[in-house]
Design an enzyme around this catalytic site. Structure first.
Site, PDB file in Angstrom:
ATOM      1  N   LYS A  51       1.026  -1.675  -0.198  1.00  0.00           N
ATOM      2  CA  LYS A  51      -0.263  -0.099  -0.043  1.00  0.00           C
ATOM      3  C   LYS A  51       0.589   1.062   0.303  1.00  0.00           C
ATOM      4  CE  LYS A  51      -0.919   1.000   3.928  1.00  0.00           C
ATOM      5  NZ  LYS A  51      -1.443   1.679   5.451  1.00  0.00           N
ATOM      6  N   GLU A 236      -5.436   4.974   5.668  1.00  0.00           N
ATOM      7  CA  GLU A 236      -6.076   4.770   6.570  1.00  0.00           C
ATOM      8  C   GLU A 236      -6.872   5.213   6.564  1.00  0.00           C
ATOM      9  OE1 GLU A 236      -4.680   1.677   7.826  1.00  0.00           O
ATOM     10  OE2 GLU A 236      -2.109   2.209   8.207  1.00  0.00           O
TER      11      GLU A 236
END
Length: 798
Positions: A51, A236
DNA sequence: CCCGTCCGGTTTTTT
DNA sequence: ACCGGACGGG
């Protein structure tokens, strides 16, 4: 720490895109995400799917190809660590300076915004930031002043209420006041706000809310930033709160007739399966809201995992599939099955810990694992004690995460309070903190007198000192004079020198020198000097510029950012070109926003101990998850509500996906908690793991056999229960009912019948004799605690 | 002002 | 069981 490169390159069709070295080694999903066309996108990034790499490569790619200028990039993360990581990786990818970019935490960027527009935001330029401790003490002070009944309104609860309101975007005027309690709380909230405003301080919630309102209510500023930031990236995203999402929308564009007219591109990266912070305001629903409100056309799933072997991944996938509220995602790996997930059932928590230590020893000695690459995870901090003592007894180095962080230590907070007073003498919180520390004969009486005086005069404590007469007044005046003298002395000194002078003049170091446990504290204060010395100027956050060399006079202020050449012509200050802060003020913000390390520092190769929450984002070769028991994991407070249970499951998912090579799960029949022995049933999560990926290694022969360790310590339960549970598959309860351990033969896992509640399942039993109680879950009535000497229970099935 | 004692709370935590 | 905060005596 970062997944290895994928074994093969991108598919043929995209090969030409991968020509740039930037894009080499990306898989097709990652490549698609990095090279997304303009527009909003949601990237569902599974655990260990690269990510952060995608995020940073995306930024680098935009810049390299001229799709973005550094000044046009806004990247938001949740923690300082993540922000720093992003900056580090980005500067490794591009020779470009990252100075023009806004990369930082939500709060760090808010700070930057509010400093730049402090006037419009109604704040003094040198406003101070209250951390959670400071906020609580401010509330306590307020309660005392207004004689609030702290039985009915505990300050803690009030602070929580205030933070909650801000998180919801509510000012006192708009809090729904249903009852007198709510009205009273809101009234206190109002007073708290006035107090903060008067003192020139803001708490964490205020940073967010104030900057949200600044953008919302000030079209010129809002438009400026909307035009500037053509590329907004959020890390996030599943952890964002309602307010944070609203804040992002202000940057993205205006809402007209209920429709968002976004100017730039917003890319949200997140994983709904790893949302574990609902309890502090995170709202996973922001993900679906984002897709709807931004009319997101591009959704990319990163499902290729580069971290774990497939037995581990299969376990994670199987477990999380039991959640109903999911966007849907399945991790895959090209690594082989690897080792099975080992499951161990111990008699007691002590024995569980001893087994872990033994196993860790094996891994280190025979399997070539580094201790640093092994983690013991637990649901709650209370579990660490037994494990620590087992490690300690075995002489195995370990390191516990959590606990007080550097800038939260009492002596550091005292030192910071003095520094804050140099910047802003009206900061009453800081004033009170050090007024009589080190002791200088100013007792509670004098403080009360001063507070009364200041209240009557409507001024700060500092300004009220002159009006206090007598001996008390003299002492107070001496304190104020000392601070004033310090302020004069430190004019023109470097940051480091200011801190040193402060430690000297205030007598802090001197005070701790005479204290018997003061050595550590002095060391920490010295560390503060070092921190000041090496403090890197950071406007916003995540900007690690150059360490201050012995800098030119502080009065010159910071070397302002040279505006990026490609900066849109801006007449307004925007955090890059605006008024600059003194190094001291910048350092104080830094201290408040980044509390520093909280891990016991050791250079040593040590086993890592932490809560599952703290492990998010990390990975290890070997992972132990202890306390796999009903009541602990899932936690008893979460077992009844579906949402809460699903969050527990996500938590377990996070825990499992930390492991690269080896995963161990364990539980104990008996556990000492809060001074009482508890008998917990095995965690329901065992039932949700694929049997084929597990290996039950409880070192007790199946069926009959001598328990190898049950009798070691002469635990009363093991004496009565020589065989323990049989080692068996977890989905079915034990086949043979052993003699009662605690009471009436009742054990966790049994089915019982109650005259009123019907059939239920025993979750736990505790206590003995007349005090024996049991927790039973009844499908129709929920979970009840029953006292065995009163309730009539019949055992239906073992 | 310091130190002992009692009492209450005790899932997870960043900023 | 244990820690931290509040309170009261020396």
């Amino acid at each position: 720490m970062f997944p290895q490169d994928p074994p093969s390159g991108a598919p043929q069709a995209l090969a030409h895109l991968a020509a740039s070295p930037l894009l080499a080694h990306l898989n097709s999903e990652q490549l698609a995400a990095v090279t997304l066309p303009a527009g909003h996108a949601l990237i569902l990034a599974g655990a260990g799917s690269g990510k952060t790499r995608v995020l940073t490569t995306r930024i680098a790619w935009l810049l390299q190809n001229g799709y973005a200028t550094p000044g046009g990039v806004l990247a938001v993360t949740f923690t300082n660590k993540a922000a720093k990581e992003m900056v580090t990786r980005l500067s490794a990818m591009l020779p470009l300076n990252v100075r023009g970019m806004w990369i930082g935490t939500f709060h760090g960027l808010c700070n930057r915004l509010l400093r730049a527009h402090h006037r419009a935001a109604g704040l003094p330029q040198a406003f101070q930031i209250l951390d959670t401790q400071d906020q609580l003490s401010a509330v306590k002070r307020l309660c005392k002043q207004y004689a609030v009944d702290d039985e009915r309104f505990p300050p803690k609860q009030l602070a929580y209420f205030i933070s909650g309101c801000k998180e919801e975007g509510l000012r006192p005027g708009s809090v729904p006041a249903h009852d007198s309690d709510a009205r009273k709380k809101t009234e206190i909230y109002q007073l708290y706000e006035e107090q903060c405003q008067r003192e020139g301080v803001v708490d964490f919630g205020e940073l967010m809310l104030r900057s949200h309102e600044l953008l919302r209510d000030n079209a010129a500023i809002r438009t400026h930033y909307q035009q500037r930031f053509a590329h907004i990236l959020v890390d996030e995203f599943q952890d964002t709160s309602k307010l944070q999402y609203a804040w992002l929308k202000q940057f993205a564009g205006d809402t007209v007739d209920g429709r968002l007219q976004a100017r730039g591109s917003v890319i949200a990266v997140g994983d709904d399966d790893q949302s574990i912070y609902a309890f502090r305001g995170a709202r996973v629903g922001n993900m679906t809201d984002f897709v709807r409100e931004f009319d997101v056309r591009q959704q990319i799933k990163l499902e290729q995992n580069y971290r774990s072997h497939s037995n581990i991944l299969d376990s994670a996938n199987a477990l999380i599939s039991h959640n109903s509220q999911r966007l849907g995602k399945n991790l895959r790996t090209v690594q082989g099955p690897g080792e099975p997930v080992r499951v161990y059932e111990a008699e007691t928590d002590t024995q569980e810990a001893r087994w872990m230590v033994e196993e860790i020893g094996q891994l280190v000695q025979h399997n070539g694992f580094e201790r640093m690459e092994i983690a013991v995870l637990y649901r709650s901090n209370a579990q660490s004690r037994v494990i620590e003592s087992a490690l300690f007894n075995a002489g195995m180095p370990y390191r516990v995460y959590g606990g007080l962080r550097f800038f939260e230590r009492a002596e550091i907070k005292h030192a910071l309070a003095y520094l804050r007073l140099l910047e802003n003498p009206h900061d009453d919180t800081s004033f009170l903190r050090v007024l009589n520390f080190p002791p200088r004969g100013i007792g509670a009486r004098s403080v009360e007198l001063l507070q009364d005086t200041a209240r009557t005069a409507g001024c700060s404590l500092h300004d009220g000192v002159g009006a206090v007469a007598g001996k008390a007044g003299a002492n107070l005046a001496a304190f104020v004079a000392m601070v004033r003298a310090l302020r004069a002395q430190t004019q023109g000194l470097s940051l480091r020198e200011i801190v040193e002078q402060m430690l000297e003049s205030t007598g802090l170091v001197e005070h701790f020198r005479s204290e018997k446990e003061g050595a550590d504290r002095i060391e920490n204060l010295q560390e503060l000097v070092n921190a000041a010395e090496s403090f890197v100027m950071q406007e916003g956050l995540g900007r690690d510029a150059v360490a201050l060399p012995t800098q030119s006079p502080a009065s010159q202020g910071l070397d302002p950012d040279s505006p990026a050449p490609d900066e849109p012509p801006a007449r307004m200050p925007d955090g890059d070109t605006g008024e600059t802060l003194s190094p001291l003020a910048a350092f104080l913000s830094h201290a408040a926003l980044e509390a520093g390390d909280n891990q016991a520092r050791t250079g040593q190769d040590a086993v890592q101990l932490m809560t599952v929450h703290a492990s998010k984002g990390l990975e290890f070769d070997g992972v132990f998850i202890g306390g796999m028991e009903e009541g602990l994991f899932p936690h008893e407070n979460s077992a009844n509500a579906r949402d809460a249970l699903e969050e527990e499951r996500r938590l377990m998912y996070v825990a499992i996906t930390r492991a690269r090579k080896r995963l161990y799960l364990s539980r104990a029949h008996t556990r000492l908690l809060h001074g009482k022995t508890r008998y917990n049933a095995p965690s329901r999560f065992f039932d949700e793991l694929p049997e084929g990926a597990l290996k039950w290694i409880t070192s007790r022969p199946r069926g009959w056999g001598i328990p190898d360790s049950g009798a070691l310590n002469g635990y009363s339960s093991s004496a009565k229960d020589p065989f323990g549970f049989q080692s068996k598959t977890p989905s079915s309860p034990p086949a043979v009912l052993q003699e009662a351990a605690p009471a009436q033969g009742l054990r966790a896992g049994m089915a019982v019948f109650h005259n009123r509640f019907g059939e239920g399942r025993v979750l736990s039993v505790e206590g003995r004799g007349d005090d024996a109680r049991t927790q039973v879950h009844f499908p129709r009535h929920g979970t009840k605690w029953l006292v065995l000497s009163i309730a009539k229970l019949t055992v239906v099935d073992c």
